[in-house]
Design a protein around this motif. Structure first.
Motif, PDB file in Angstrom:
ATOM      1  N   GLN A 157       0.726   3.563   7.849  1.00 31.75           N
ATOM      2  CA  GLN A 157       0.253   4.929   7.714  1.00 31.75           C
ATOM      3  C   GLN A 157       0.270   5.446   8.762  1.00 31.75           C
ATOM      4  OE1 GLN A 157      -3.873   3.451   7.196  1.00 31.75           O
ATOM      5  NE2 GLN A 157      -3.791   3.602   4.900  1.00 31.75           N
TER       6      GLN A 157
ATOM      7  N   GLU B 285      -4.598  -8.056  -5.963  1.00 31.36           N
ATOM      8  CA  GLU B 285      -5.530  -7.390  -4.463  1.00 31.36           C
ATOM      9  C   GLU B 285      -5.165  -8.348  -3.308  1.00 31.36           C
ATOM     10  OE1 GLU B 285      -9.445  -7.029  -5.572  1.00 31.36           O
ATOM     11  OE2 GLU B 285      -9.145  -5.227  -6.576  1.00 31.36           O
TER      12      GLU B 285
ATOM     13  N   GLY C 167     -13.617   4.818   3.342  1.00 28.11           N
ATOM     14  CA  GLY C 167     -14.399   4.842   4.803  1.00 28.11           C
ATOM     15  C   GLY C 167     -13.239   5.384   5.549  1.00 28.11           C
ATOM     16  N   GLN C 168     -12.016   4.552   5.442  1.00 26.20           N
ATOM     17  CA  GLN C 168     -10.829   4.804   6.516  1.00 26.20           C
ATOM     18  C   GLN C 168     -10.338   6.059   6.258  1.00 26.20           C
ATOM     19  OE1 GLN C 168      -8.402   1.269   6.535  1.00 26.20           O
ATOM     20  NE2 GLN C 168     -10.198   0.092   6.620  1.00 26.20           N
TER      21      GLN C 168
ATOM     22  N   PHE D  60      -4.565   5.202   1.228  1.00 27.47           N
ATOM     23  CA  PHE D  60      -5.472   4.478   2.018  1.00 27.47           C
ATOM     24  C   PHE D  60      -6.149   3.461   0.958  1.00 27.47           C
ATOM     25  CE2 PHE D  60      -5.010   7.631   4.977  1.00 27.47           C
ATOM     26  CZ  PHE D  60      -5.255   7.282   6.094  1.00 27.47           C
ATOM     27  N   ASN D  61      -6.634   2.316   1.401  1.00 24.12           N
ATOM     28  CA  ASN D  61      -7.195   1.448   0.325  1.00 24.12           C
ATOM     29  C   ASN D  61      -8.657   1.812   0.193  1.00 24.12           C
ATOM     30  OD1 ASN D  61      -5.198  -0.253  -0.728  1.00 24.12           O
ATOM     31  ND2 ASN D  61      -5.164  -1.603   0.851  1.00 24.12           N
TER      32      ASN D  61
ATOM     33  N   SER E 266     -17.742  -2.081   6.595  1.00 22.18           N
ATOM     34  CA  SER E 266     -17.228  -3.471   6.400  1.00 22.18           C
ATOM     35  C   SER E 266     -18.081  -3.631   4.875  1.00 22.18           C
ATOM     36  CB  SER E 266     -18.363  -4.392   7.132  1.00 22.18           C
ATOM     37  OG  SER E 266     -19.577  -4.047   6.894  1.00 22.18           O
ATOM     38  N   GLY E 267     -17.581  -4.844   4.406  1.00 24.65           N
ATOM     39  CA  GLY E 267     -17.815  -5.168   3.008  1.00 24.65           C
ATOM     40  C   GLY E 267     -19.334  -4.836   2.787  1.00 24.65           C
TER      41      GLY E 267
ATOM     42  N   GLY F  23     -12.561  -7.737  -9.655  1.00 25.55           N
ATOM     43  CA  GLY F  23     -11.185  -8.367  -9.282  1.00 25.55           C
ATOM     44  C   GLY F  23     -10.080  -7.823  -9.705  1.00 25.55           C
TER      45      GLY F  23
ATOM     46  N   ILE G 161       0.839  -1.230   0.024  1.00 25.37           N
ATOM     47  CA  ILE G 161       0.041  -0.001  -0.036  1.00 25.37           C
ATOM     48  C   ILE G 161       0.848   1.182   0.052  1.00 25.37           C
ATOM     49  CG2 ILE G 161      -0.355  -0.349   2.401  1.00 25.37           C
ATOM     50  CD1 ILE G 161      -2.780   1.485   0.289  1.00 25.37           C
TER      51      ILE G 161
ATOM     52  N   GLU H  88      -1.192  -2.051   7.079  1.00 21.63           N
ATOM     53  CA  GLU H  88      -1.335  -0.709   6.692  1.00 21.63           C
ATOM     54  C   GLU H  88      -1.688   0.009   7.565  1.00 21.63           C
ATOM     55  OE1 GLU H  88      -4.785  -1.595   3.986  1.00 21.63           O
ATOM     56  OE2 GLU H  88      -5.519   0.256   4.336  1.00 21.63           O
TER      57      GLU H  88
ATOM     58  N   MET I 236      -9.066  -6.274   3.464  1.00 21.70           N
ATOM     59  CA  MET I 236      -9.512  -7.578   2.690  1.00 21.70           C
ATOM     60  C   MET I 236     -10.901  -8.022   3.176  1.00 21.70           C
ATOM     61  SD  MET I 236      -7.542 -11.042   2.289  1.00 21.70           S
ATOM     62  CE  MET I 236      -6.286 -10.069   1.713  1.00 21.70           C
ATOM     63  N   GLY I 237     -11.257  -7.604   4.203  1.00 19.55           N
ATOM     64  CA  GLY I 237     -12.627  -7.633   4.645  1.00 19.55           C
ATOM     65  C   GLY I 237     -13.633  -7.081   3.846  1.00 19.55           C
ATOM     66  N   THR I 238     -13.485  -5.886   3.398  1.00 23.62           N
ATOM     67  CA  THR I 238     -14.191  -5.329   2.688  1.00 23.62           C
ATOM     68  C   THR I 238     -14.239  -5.319   1.079  1.00 23.62           C
ATOM     69  OG1 THR I 238     -12.856  -3.160   2.744  1.00 23.62           O
ATOM     70  CG2 THR I 238     -14.851  -3.426   4.516  1.00 23.62           C
ATOM     71  N   LYS I 239     -13.577  -6.342   0.778  1.00 23.65           N
ATOM     72  CA  LYS I 239     -13.434  -6.425  -0.801  1.00 23.65           C
ATOM     73  C   LYS I 239     -14.984  -6.915  -1.315  1.00 23.65           C
ATOM     74  CE  LYS I 239     -10.145  -8.586  -2.258  1.00 23.65           C
ATOM     75  NZ  LYS I 239      -9.173  -9.699  -2.666  1.00 23.65           N
ATOM     76  N   LEU I 240     -15.260  -6.407  -2.060  1.00 24.65           N
ATOM     77  CA  LEU I 240     -16.648  -6.830  -2.625  1.00 24.65           C
ATOM     78  C   LEU I 240     -16.421  -7.984  -3.814  1.00 24.65           C
ATOM     79  CD1 LEU I 240     -18.416  -3.247  -3.361  1.00 24.65           C
ATOM     80  CD2 LEU I 240     -18.398  -4.911  -1.458  1.00 24.65           C
ATOM     81  N   ALA I 241     -16.632  -9.042  -3.275  1.00 27.60           N
ATOM     82  CA  ALA I 241     -16.105 -10.074  -3.944  1.00 27.60           C
ATOM     83  C   ALA I 241     -17.240 -10.863  -4.594  1.00 27.60           C
ATOM     84  CB  ALA I 241     -15.537 -11.048  -3.210  1.00 27.60           C
ATOM     85  N   THR I 242     -17.753 -10.478  -5.839  1.00 23.28           N
ATOM     86  CA  THR I 242     -18.742 -11.057  -6.418  1.00 23.28           C
ATOM     87  C   THR I 242     -18.920 -11.172  -7.844  1.00 23.28           C
ATOM     88  OG1 THR I 242     -20.876 -10.556  -6.883  1.00 23.28           O
ATOM     89  CG2 THR I 242     -19.401  -8.470  -6.822  1.00 23.28           C
TER      90      THR I 242
ATOM     91  N   VAL J 243     -19.929   6.534   6.055  1.00 24.57           N
ATOM     92  CA  VAL J 243     -18.515   5.840   5.983  1.00 24.57           C
ATOM     93  C   VAL J 243     -19.097   4.388   6.058  1.00 24.57           C
ATOM     94  CG1 VAL J 243     -16.524   5.275   7.199  1.00 24.57           C
ATOM     95  CG2 VAL J 243     -17.320   7.657   6.970  1.00 24.57           C
ATOM     96  N   PRO J 244     -18.625   3.604   5.147  1.00 25.12           N
ATOM     97  CA  PRO J 244     -19.056   2.238   5.249  1.00 25.12           C
ATOM     98  C   PRO J 244     -17.953   1.450   6.175  1.00 25.12           C
ATOM     99  CG  PRO J 244     -17.953   2.573   3.044  1.00 25.12           C
ATOM    100  CD  PRO J 244     -18.134   3.832   3.797  1.00 25.12           C
TER     101      PRO J 244
ATOM    102  N   VAL K 221     -16.940 -16.621  -5.951  1.00 24.81           N
ATOM    103  CA  VAL K 221     -16.634 -15.389  -5.235  1.00 24.81           C
ATOM    104  C   VAL K 221     -16.103 -14.487  -6.358  1.00 24.81           C
ATOM    105  CG1 VAL K 221     -15.323 -14.247  -3.479  1.00 24.81           C
ATOM    106  CG2 VAL K 221     -16.241 -16.398  -3.154  1.00 24.81           C
ATOM    107  N   ASN K 222     -14.887 -14.958  -7.233  1.00 24.84           N
ATOM    108  CA  ASN K 222     -14.376 -13.934  -8.085  1.00 24.84           C
ATOM    109  C   ASN K 222     -14.393 -14.557  -9.420  1.00 24.84           C
ATOM    110  OD1 ASN K 222     -13.789 -11.581  -6.542  1.00 24.84           O
ATOM    111  ND2 ASN K 222     -12.253 -12.527  -5.589  1.00 24.84           N
TER     112      ASN K 222
END
Lengths: 538, 328
Positions: free
Chosen positions: A457, A202, B196-197, B192-193, A331-332, B81, A186, A453, B1-7, A328-329, A411-412
């Motif tokens: 930062q 990723e 939100g953060q 930042f990735n 979580s995924g 992806g 990052i 990360e 990684m938790g917030t990766k929108l994997a779909t 602000v989100p 998933v991907n």
């Protein structure tokens, strides 16, 4: 009270026949998606979000909230039954949920998990109504230094789950941290160990690794143990059977855990970036630290299942706080919801609750109703799901492997991830065979990148000085909290152990005396005192 | 990684789900060029549902269907992806297929710089640029800095300011570096990735300032939690006209990212021309104007070869400047 009025208004607003149907359909669809290994709430939401584009915003929100809870519970089901977490938030559920299922207690495990989720959902809805602005203020004061400390608190779980086998556990965690370094660095933008594959830029996703280590690894391990030759110990799965419902002692053991898990989950869930995974892991550490019999953890301890389940559910309520009050989100899954807001023409941000209170409260209300619906549906569904545990391994095993491959691919849509999943399956087998800890690997993989990360930062911001952790107010508070957790994790067991031993000695004496006085003729009709005695002996 | 929108969802639009399927039968592969279009369209979105790219694609599909501009079915598929590498990689692999279409965003230019993708932005058949994304420069309410001049004074006094943005191989780094250099202050860029953060990084007082896409921070600006000091587009931002542009303050070399439409490489000329004409009609529709207004986008239309030139110039420009900054 005004806030509760709004909450009730929100609930009442979504209580139309159509919405109830959407709610039931959403919970069911979510559960079906969630039962696929690898497909958790965020994937479930993302897949079903487009379906809701044709609905009005209220209906869409109801449906998505339902899908969210359904998928979350679906992940719990696979964690308990086949040791495969659907997403990182249910990793902690496998620690004690799967051992319970192996002991023929899948029914009680699933019921307790559903009740814990329901309790946590209720606590979460009440806490949102009461504390949203205050919690939002705290969440928005959390920058990279604070996030790092929160993740460190989550990583303390490693110490708890590694237990006796320190060396092998540490090696497992190091493998996880190693895998976590794959991907784009990052702070420099350089690629690390991607070998030019776009699929890896990723990083290595948690999902194929977890499916492989837990799901496929478990299958291989069972084969190695010749489980395919054995008949499973039959368990009672009828809702009328005695062994199906949790015992009175299960309830007694889980009461405190549910409460602690709900509170912890809500507040940790409100921190963007930390969320349900850290919350459930922290809850596991806390439960083990305060448990009367910590040695039962990992072998089907009820508090070890109920605490994390309550925590991950309360965390999803908590993650609504930054979404609704800050835009602000956290979580995924909330990031997908945020996308939904934009599609429905809402502006997420601090003014959302003022400008569109109906939508915000409809969301909170439907989350609550989603919980209720989940509990209701589960009374019917748990026997069906739990009966999976009765399917002979030679039939269930191949099906699980196929589901694992499909889950990893879906998933991907990536064959590389299927490969990762299969390699991790073999790795998971050898880790079990030689006493390593797959759970430690997965936790390191999930939390490692966030820790790296946020630390880097932080150091960029401070110009390389660690002093930043003691200069900032929120950091100081968190440092104190981490110190407290350390005390709980390391010192408390020693102290409690000593105290307990002395108490036990006294109880033993007293029991012996009572037994002597009661004489031989009177045998206790109730089996609970003897239970207690066994507990003391253990 | 938790917030990766994997779909991956094969996601039919609601309208499509209702539409009668079939009908047109198979005209069996190969582009029958004079009759274009006569087959179902496969619209690939290289990101998960709900993102900026996805919303734009679905908006255009919506207009195409509403105004009956496309005679057959349209399937929208999210292939998420590798920061877009996989989705656009799929369209790339469909070389020559006039029915494989996609939309672009900033990652269309930056991802190939970062990863060894088999495709380059110049490889595709370029239909048109519809709008460009520029960024807002923001400080928090607590900082008390409400004008660009105050910020520059503050930054010069502080010695070195901490500023945040998304990623390293991205426009945010270039914007911060240019502004600091041209205004004469020193900065440390903190990547930042996740948005939100980044936002809580600013609100927590860890960062002195950030740059961000307008859509993600409008709510914060409206509520007064953030101050918008500067807009990096050439024209004032619709809806936030009072925010000065970098250009009006005399800063140059700002970069924007393209929102456009592409077909698979080597699509037949007929198909390219058909889409240029059709998308020109789409952008005339009131729904499109609405979309631009709601998302505070500035229309920036360039068709065919003009779009190709823009893509190639912006891409090589990004590459040289990120190399100068040591990011590549």
């Amino acid at each position: 009270m005004d806030v509760f009025g709004q909450l009730l208004g929100g609930i009442a607003g979504v209580l139309t026949p159509v919405n109830l149907l959407l709610l039931a359909a959403g919970v069911l669809m979510g559960m079906i998606v969630g039962v696929m290994p690898g497909l958790g709430p965020s994937a479930g939401l993302a897949i079903l979000l487009p379906v809701t584009f044709g609905l009005d915003p209220a209906g869409a929100i109801v449906m998505l909230a339902a899908v969210y809870y359904g998928a979350m519970y679906g992940g719990t089901i696979t964690s308990v039954l086949i040791n495969t977490p659907g997403e990182s938030a249910t990793v902690a559920t496998t620690f004690d949920g799967f051992p319970m299922a192996q002991q023929g207690r899948a029914g009680p495990a699933l019921v307790l998990a559903a009740v814990a989720s329901f309790v946590a959902g209720t606590v979460g809805a009440i806490l949102i109504s009461l504390t949203a602005p205050a919690v939002a203020a705290i969440a928005s004061s959390f920058g990279p230094p604070e996030l790092f400390l929160v993740v460190i608190a989550g990583l303390l779980t490693l110490v708890v789950i590694i237990g006796q086998n320190r060396l092998l556990g540490a090696v497992s965690a190091l493998i996880g941290f190693g895998l976590a370094t794959v991907g784009v660095d990052i702070t420099t933008g350089n690629q690390r160990y991607t070998f030019g594959s776009p699929e890896l830029i990723e990083g290595i996703d948690f999902i194929p690794v977890a499916i492989g280590l837990f799901g496929v690894g478990e299958i291989l391990w069972s084969l190695y143990n010749r489980a395919h030759r054995q008949d499973l110990g039959y368990m009672a799965v009828s809702a009328r059977a005695r062994g199906f419902w949790p015992t009175r002692r299960d309830w007694a053991e889980s009461r405190g855990s549910m409460g602690r898990g709900s509170l912890l989950g809500f507040f940790v869930g409100a921190i963007p970036g930390a969320g349900a995974t850290v919350a459930s892991l922290m809850s596991y550490s806390v439960e083990k630290a305060v448990a009367r019999r910590p040695e039962k953890f990992g072998h089907g301890a009820v508090p070890g299942l109920v605490g994390p389940e309550a925590a991950n559910n309360a965390a999803s309520a908590g993650s609504m706080v930054p979404l609704l009050t800050l835009g602000v989100p956290g979580s995924g899954a909330t990031a997908v919801l945020l996308g939904g807001f934009l599609i429905w023409g809402l502006t997420p941000g601090p003014l959302l609750m003022e400008q569109n209170p109906d939508v915000a409260w409809a969301l909170i209300g439907s989350m609550y109703l989603g919980n209720v619906m989940l509990l209701v549906l589960n009374i019917f569904c748990v026997p069906a799901f739990a009966s999976i545990a009765r399917v002979p391994f030679r039939i269930l095993g191949p099906i699980v492997v196929v589901l694992c491959v499909i889950g990893a691919y879906t998933v991907n849509g990536s064959l590389v991830e299927v490969g990762i999943m299969l390699v991790c399956g073999v790795l998971g087998f050898f880790m079990r065979r030689f006493g390593f800890s797959p759970a430690a690997l997965v936790i390191a993989l999930v939390l490692g990148p966030i820790a790296e990360e946020s630390l880097r930062q932080t150091l960029l911001i401070s110009g390389g000085s660690f002093g930043i952790f003691i200069q900032r107010g929120p950091s100081q508070a968190l440092l104190a909290f981490v110190a407290l957790l350390c005390v709980f994790a390391f010192v408390a067991p020693l102290v409690f152990g000593a105290v307990r031993r002395s108490v036990d000695r006294r109880t033993e004496r007293r029991l012996a005396e009572a037994a002597r006085r009661a004489g031989e003729g009177e045998e206790s009709a109730d089996d609970r005192p003897s239970d207690e005695q066994r507990q003391v002996d253990a | 990684m938790g917030t990766k929108l994997a779909t991956v969802g094969v996601c039919f639009t609601a309208a499509l789900a209702l539409a009668a399927c079939g009908g047109t039968g198979g005209s069996g592969g190969g582009a029958a060029e004079e009759n274009y279009p006569e087959e179902p369209l496969e619209w690939t979105v290289a990101f998960g549902p709900g993102g900026g790219n996805d919303i734009m694609s679905r908006q255009i599909v919506d207009i195409l269907e509403k105004e009956d501009l496309y005679p057959d079915d349209i399937t929208v598929e999210n292939v998420d992806g590798g920061s877009g590498a996989l989705g656009w990689g799929r369209v790339f692999a469909d070389t020559g297929n006039p029915y494989a279409i996609s939309s672009t965003s900033g990652s269309f230019l930056t991802t190939p710089l970062q990863a060894d993708t088999p495709w380059q932005p110049g490889d595709f058949t370029h239909i048109g640029l519809l709008a460009t994304d520029a960024s807002l420069f923001l400080t928090s309410k607590k900082s008390g800095l409400t004008t660009w001049e105050q910020w520059v004074d503050y930054a010069k006094n502080k010695g070195k300011v901490a500023v945040g943005g998304i990623g390293v191989v991205n426009v945010d780094l270039i914007l911060h570096a240019e502004l600091a250099k041209q205004a004469g202050y020193e900065m440390e860029y903190v990547p930042f990735n996740e948005e939100g953060q980044l936002i809580t990084g600013l609100s927590s007082g860890s960062l002195d300032a950030i740059t961000s896409n307008p859509a993600e921070v409008l709510g914060q600006i409206e509520s007064g939690d953030m101050n918008a000091l500067l807009f990096t587009g050439d024209e004032p931002m619709p809806g936030l006209e009072e925010v000065p542009t970098a250009k009006s303050k005399g800063y140059t070399r700002m970069v924007t990212t393209p929102r456009g439409i592409i077909l698979a490489p080597d699509a037949p000329e007929e198909a390219r021309q058909w889409w240029i004409d059709t998308i020109k009609e789409v952008v005339q529709s009131p729904d499109w104007q609405n979309y631009l207004d709601e998302n505070n986008l500035t229309a920036d239309e360039r068709w065919g070869d003009d779009f190709t030139q823009y893509v190639e110039k912006t891409s090589s420009d990004l590459e040289t400047r990120l190399t100068e900054l040591g990011a590549l």
